[in-house]
Design a protein around this motif. Structure first.
Motif, PDB file in Angstrom:
ATOM      1  N   GLN A   9      58.156  16.599  97.466  1.00  0.00           N
ATOM      2  CA  GLN A   9      58.522  15.526  97.824  1.00  0.00           C
ATOM      3  C   GLN A   9      58.309  14.715  99.146  1.00  0.00           C
ATOM      4  OE1 GLN A   9      61.148  13.924  95.877  1.00  0.00           O
ATOM      5  NE2 GLN A   9      61.255  12.255  97.065  1.00  0.00           N
ATOM      6  N   ASN A  10      57.941  15.569 100.117  1.00  0.00           N
ATOM      7  CA  ASN A  10      57.185  15.009 101.199  1.00  0.00           C
ATOM      8  C   ASN A  10      55.724  14.544 100.865  1.00  0.00           C
ATOM      9  OD1 ASN A  10      59.403  15.473 103.083  1.00  0.00           O
ATOM     10  ND2 ASN A  10      58.761  17.690 103.561  1.00  0.00           N
ATOM     11  N   MET A  11      54.941  15.241 100.016  1.00  0.00           N
ATOM     12  CA  MET A  11      53.684  14.756  99.898  1.00  0.00           C
ATOM     13  C   MET A  11      53.668  13.591  98.995  1.00  0.00           C
ATOM     14  SD  MET A  11      52.140  18.665  99.007  1.00  0.00           S
ATOM     15  CE  MET A  11      50.635  18.350  98.936  1.00  0.00           C
ATOM     16  N   LYS A  12      54.744  13.668  98.210  1.00  0.00           N
ATOM     17  CA  LYS A  12      54.597  12.208  97.172  1.00  0.00           C
ATOM     18  C   LYS A  12      55.254  11.056  98.124  1.00  0.00           C
ATOM     19  CE  LYS A  12      58.290  11.655  94.764  1.00  0.00           C
ATOM     20  NZ  LYS A  12      59.639  11.787  93.852  1.00  0.00           N
ATOM     21  N   GLU A  13      56.161  11.212  99.070  1.00  0.00           N
ATOM     22  CA  GLU A  13      56.669  10.308  99.859  1.00  0.00           C
ATOM     23  C   GLU A  13      55.407   9.718 100.826  1.00  0.00           C
ATOM     24  OE1 GLU A  13      60.116  11.384 101.955  1.00  0.00           O
ATOM     25  OE2 GLU A  13      61.250  11.422 100.185  1.00  0.00           O
ATOM     26  N   GLU A  14      54.531  10.470 101.156  1.00  0.00           N
ATOM     27  CA  GLU A  14      53.433  10.153 101.935  1.00  0.00           C
ATOM     28  C   GLU A  14      52.330   9.182 101.158  1.00  0.00           C
ATOM     29  OE1 GLU A  14      52.515  10.419 105.280  1.00  0.00           O
ATOM     30  OE2 GLU A  14      54.348  11.025 105.447  1.00  0.00           O
ATOM     31  N   ILE A  15      52.093   9.716 100.011  1.00  0.00           N
ATOM     32  CA  ILE A  15      51.120   8.950  99.197  1.00  0.00           C
ATOM     33  C   ILE A  15      51.988   7.442  98.887  1.00  0.00           C
ATOM     34  CG2 ILE A  15      50.255   8.739  96.706  1.00  0.00           C
ATOM     35  CD1 ILE A  15      49.787  11.578  96.901  1.00  0.00           C
ATOM     36  N   VAL A  16      53.117   7.433  98.494  1.00  0.00           N
ATOM     37  CA  VAL A  16      53.977   6.068  98.054  1.00  0.00           C
ATOM     38  C   VAL A  16      53.824   5.175  99.437  1.00  0.00           C
ATOM     39  CG1 VAL A  16      56.028   5.260  97.789  1.00  0.00           C
ATOM     40  CG2 VAL A  16      55.359   7.031  96.370  1.00  0.00           C
ATOM     41  N   LYS A  17      54.013   5.972 100.578  1.00  0.00           N
ATOM     42  CA  LYS A  17      54.065   5.062 101.685  1.00  0.00           C
ATOM     43  C   LYS A  17      52.518   4.619 101.972  1.00  0.00           C
ATOM     44  CE  LYS A  17      53.043   6.938 105.723  1.00  0.00           C
ATOM     45  NZ  LYS A  17      52.857   7.620 106.938  1.00  0.00           N
ATOM     46  N   ASP A  18      51.525   5.103 101.658  1.00  0.00           N
ATOM     47  CA  ASP A  18      50.222   4.632 101.721  1.00  0.00           C
ATOM     48  C   ASP A  18      49.810   3.816 100.652  1.00  0.00           C
ATOM     49  OD1 ASP A  18      49.760   6.417 104.027  1.00  0.00           O
ATOM     50  OD2 ASP A  18      48.497   7.960 102.791  1.00  0.00           O
ATOM     51  N   LEU A  19      50.360   4.003  99.754  1.00  0.00           N
ATOM     52  CA  LEU A  19      50.164   2.900  98.460  1.00  0.00           C
ATOM     53  C   LEU A  19      50.791   1.650  98.694  1.00  0.00           C
ATOM     54  CD1 LEU A  19      51.034   5.035  95.253  1.00  0.00           C
ATOM     55  CD2 LEU A  19      48.603   4.418  96.198  1.00  0.00           C
ATOM     56  N   ILE A  20      51.994   1.503  99.266  1.00  0.00           N
ATOM     57  CA  ILE A  20      52.653   0.543  99.828  1.00  0.00           C
ATOM     58  C   ILE A  20      52.035  -0.460 100.994  1.00  0.00           C
ATOM     59  CG2 ILE A  20      54.844  -0.370 100.932  1.00  0.00           C
ATOM     60  CD1 ILE A  20      56.252   1.851  98.969  1.00  0.00           C
ATOM     61  N   SER A  21      51.715   0.303 101.775  1.00  0.00           N
ATOM     62  CA  SER A  21      50.831  -0.042 102.782  1.00  0.00           C
ATOM     63  C   SER A  21      49.424  -0.749 102.521  1.00  0.00           C
ATOM     64  CB  SER A  21      50.622   1.131 103.897  1.00  0.00           C
ATOM     65  OG  SER A  21      49.899   0.447 104.947  1.00  0.00           O
ATOM     66  N   ARG A  22      48.552  -0.012 101.559  1.00  0.00           N
ATOM     67  CA  ARG A  22      47.260  -0.514 101.296  1.00  0.00           C
ATOM     68  C   ARG A  22      47.815  -1.951 100.319  1.00  0.00           C
ATOM     69  NH1 ARG A  22      42.992   3.571  99.528  1.00  0.00           N
ATOM     70  NH2 ARG A  22      41.802   1.826  99.259  1.00  0.00           N
ATOM     71  N   LEU A  23      48.657  -1.905  99.406  1.00  0.00           N
ATOM     72  CA  LEU A  23      48.875  -3.131  98.808  1.00  0.00           C
ATOM     73  C   LEU A  23      49.330  -4.304  99.688  1.00  0.00           C
ATOM     74  CD1 LEU A  23      51.528  -1.878  95.629  1.00  0.00           C
ATOM     75  CD2 LEU A  23      49.060  -2.875  95.611  1.00  0.00           C
ATOM     76  N   MET A  24      50.046  -3.999 100.650  1.00  0.00           N
ATOM     77  CA  MET A  24      50.184  -5.113 101.695  1.00  0.00           C
ATOM     78  C   MET A  24      49.137  -5.661 102.342  1.00  0.00           C
ATOM     79  SD  MET A  24      53.996  -3.537 103.192  1.00  0.00           S
ATOM     80  CE  MET A  24      53.941  -4.524 104.640  1.00  0.00           C
TER      81      MET A  24
END
Length: 73
Positions: A9-24
């Protein structure tokens, strides 16, 4: 390599956070738009499945799959 559910869950959340940041950053999207894109993507379905191993990959690698998906729609 086996990981606990919490580690997954933690590893997945870190990736999702990065994906969202990059899209922005790269596409000028609002946070709400970026969240919507990530959480409704086919990629997110795969990221939720530990068997795919995507959670072990770098966020840049996973982001490349997301950009491919966005280009194909």
């Amino acid at each position: 390599m086996n990981v606990s559910q919490a580690e997954f869950q933690n590893m997945k959340e870190e990736i999702v956070k990065d994906l969202i940041s990059r899209l922005m950053d790269e596409r000028g999207l609002s946070m709400e738009q970026a969240f919507d894109i990530v959480y409704t993507s086919r990629l997110f379905e795969k990221l939720n499945d530990p068997k795919t191993g995507l959670f072990f990959q770098s966020s840049g690698y996973v982001y490349s799959y997301l950009t491919e998906e966005l280009q194909s729609t």
